[in-house]
Design a protein around this motif. Structure first.
Motif, mmCIF file in Angstrom:
data_model
loop_
_atom_site.group_PDB
_atom_site.id
_atom_site.type_symbol
_atom_site.label_atom_id
_atom_site.label_comp_id
_atom_site.label_asym_id
_atom_site.label_seq_id
_atom_site.Cartn_x
_atom_site.Cartn_y
_atom_site.Cartn_z
ATOM 1 N N ASP A 99 28.245 7.118 11.113
ATOM 2 C CA ASP A 99 29.355 6.709 10.245
ATOM 3 C C ASP A 99 28.879 6.433 8.822
ATOM 4 N N LYS A 100 27.564 6.413 8.619
ATOM 5 C CA LYS A 100 27.033 6.211 7.261
ATOM 6 C C LYS A 100 26.627 7.530 6.619
ATOM 7 N N GLY A 101 26.942 8.620 7.295
ATOM 8 C CA GLY A 101 26.566 9.927 6.783
ATOM 9 C C GLY A 101 25.423 10.514 7.584
ATOM 10 N N MET A 102 24.862 11.583 7.055
ATOM 11 C CA MET A 102 23.746 12.243 7.725
ATOM 12 C C MET A 102 22.752 12.688 6.660
ATOM 13 N N ALA A 103 21.464 12.457 6.913
ATOM 14 C CA ALA A 103 20.451 12.887 5.947
ATOM 15 C C ALA A 103 19.626 14.017 6.557
ATOM 16 N N VAL A 104 19.409 15.041 5.751
ATOM 17 C CA VAL A 104 18.577 16.170 6.172
ATOM 18 C C VAL A 104 17.533 16.410 5.093
ATOM 19 N N GLY A 105 16.520 17.189 5.440
ATOM 20 C CA GLY A 105 15.493 17.523 4.464
ATOM 21 C C GLY A 105 14.512 16.385 4.263
ATOM 22 N N SER A 106 13.564 16.604 3.357
ATOM 23 C CA SER A 106 12.548 15.581 3.128
ATOM 24 C C SER A 106 12.088 15.637 1.687
ATOM 25 N N LYS A 107 11.409 14.576 1.294
ATOM 26 C CA LYS A 107 10.889 14.498 -0.061
ATOM 27 C C LYS A 107 9.678 13.584 -0.033
ATOM 28 N N LYS A 108 8.727 13.841 -0.910
ATOM 29 C CA LYS A 108 7.604 12.917 -0.982
ATOM 30 C C LYS A 108 7.359 12.479 -2.408
ATOM 31 N N MET A 109 6.708 11.342 -2.515
ATOM 32 C CA MET A 109 6.462 10.749 -3.814
ATOM 33 C C MET A 109 5.059 10.157 -3.793
ATOM 34 N N GLY A 110 4.320 10.352 -4.858
ATOM 35 C CA GLY A 110 2.997 9.739 -4.951
ATOM 36 C C GLY A 110 3.099 8.408 -5.664
ATOM 37 N N ILE A 111 2.261 7.477 -5.253
ATOM 38 C CA ILE A 111 2.204 6.192 -5.962
ATOM 39 C C ILE A 111 0.752 5.742 -6.027
ATOM 40 N N SER A 112 0.353 5.218 -7.183
ATOM 41 C CA SER A 112 -1.039 4.803 -7.368
ATOM 42 C C SER A 112 -1.298 3.456 -6.720
ATOM 43 N N ILE A 113 -2.463 3.347 -6.104
ATOM 44 C CA ILE A 113 -2.940 2.042 -5.634
ATOM 45 C C ILE A 113 -4.126 1.708 -6.523
ATOM 46 N N THR A 114 -3.940 0.695 -7.369
ATOM 47 C CA THR A 114 -4.956 0.387 -8.366
ATOM 48 C C THR A 114 -5.830 -0.779 -7.905
ATOM 49 N N ALA A 115 -6.964 -0.907 -8.526
ATOM 50 C CA ALA A 115 -7.854 -2.014 -8.211
ATOM 51 C C ALA A 115 -7.160 -3.327 -8.538
ATOM 52 N N MET A 116 -7.502 -4.342 -7.807
ATOM 53 C CA MET A 116 -6.890 -5.645 -8.040
ATOM 54 C C MET A 116 -7.259 -6.149 -9.423
ATOM 55 N N ALA A 117 -6.285 -6.618 -10.149
ATOM 56 C CA ALA A 117 -6.540 -7.135 -11.488
ATOM 57 C C ALA A 117 -7.390 -8.400 -11.384
ATOM 58 N N LEU A 118 -8.384 -8.498 -12.230
ATOM 59 C CA LEU A 118 -9.240 -9.675 -12.202
ATOM 60 C C LEU A 118 -8.434 -10.898 -12.613
ATOM 61 N N GLY A 119 -8.724 -12.016 -12.012
ATOM 62 C CA GLY A 119 -8.001 -13.224 -12.358
ATOM 63 C C GLY A 119 -6.741 -13.327 -11.519
ATOM 64 N N ASN A 120 -6.481 -12.283 -10.772
ATOM 65 C CA ASN A 120 -5.304 -12.290 -9.919
ATOM 66 C C ASN A 120 -5.788 -12.616 -8.508
#
Length: 145
Positions: A99-120
């Motif tokens: 009842d909320k619709g139907m989703a087909v297909g796919s997609k991907k997205m890249g995201i950076s994982i950066t080093a922890m900021a110092l002092g954080n």
């Protein structure tokens, strides 16, 4: 009729439990993941205990506007979500009419994982190593006979 969303044409982004859109993730040694249900409101009470919960938002342009695709219509998979570098978030439509619709297909997205900021709240061992290195430099320069 059931509205069908083609995820390959979707706009997607990730956000934390407060709704803050994330441009990158900060490495902390644990894997990033999307909680069951992909619903930040359901998770909010203990979200502080888990900084690695990342929610995916998917929007489709339809007609003249934009529609949020209900998270129950697609699966979210993470690839390389633990190490520093680049993680990939993949959404894949379940292809089931609801009842909320139907989703087909796919997609991907890249995201950076950066080093922890110092002092954080940097890990203590790192700070101690840094102190040792600074100490050795001081010895080198100041304690020469």
């Amino acid at each position: 009729g059931t509205e069908t969303y083609d995820l390959s044409k979707a706009e997607m982004w990730v956000q934390d439990h407060t709704g803050q859109r994330l441009g990158k993730l900060e490495y902390n040694g644990n894997a990033f993941y999307t909680p069951e249900g992909n619903n930040p409101d359901a998770e909010a009470p203990d979200a502080d205990e888990n900084k690695n919960a990342v929610y995916v938002r998917v929007v489709i342009r339809s007609g003249g506007g934009r529609k949020v695709v209900d998270p129950s219509l697609y699966d979210v998979t993470w690839v390389d979500a633990t190490a520093k570098g680049k993680a990939t978030v993949v959404i894949r439509g379940k292809g089931t009419a609801t009842d909320k619709g139907m989703a087909v297909g796919s997609k991907k997205m890249g995201i950076s994982i950066t080093a922890m900021a110092l002092g954080n709240k940097s890990p203590r061992i790192y700070v101690e190593k840094l102190a040792d290195a600074v100490g050795s430099l001081k010895d080198l320069f100041f304690n020469r006979q």
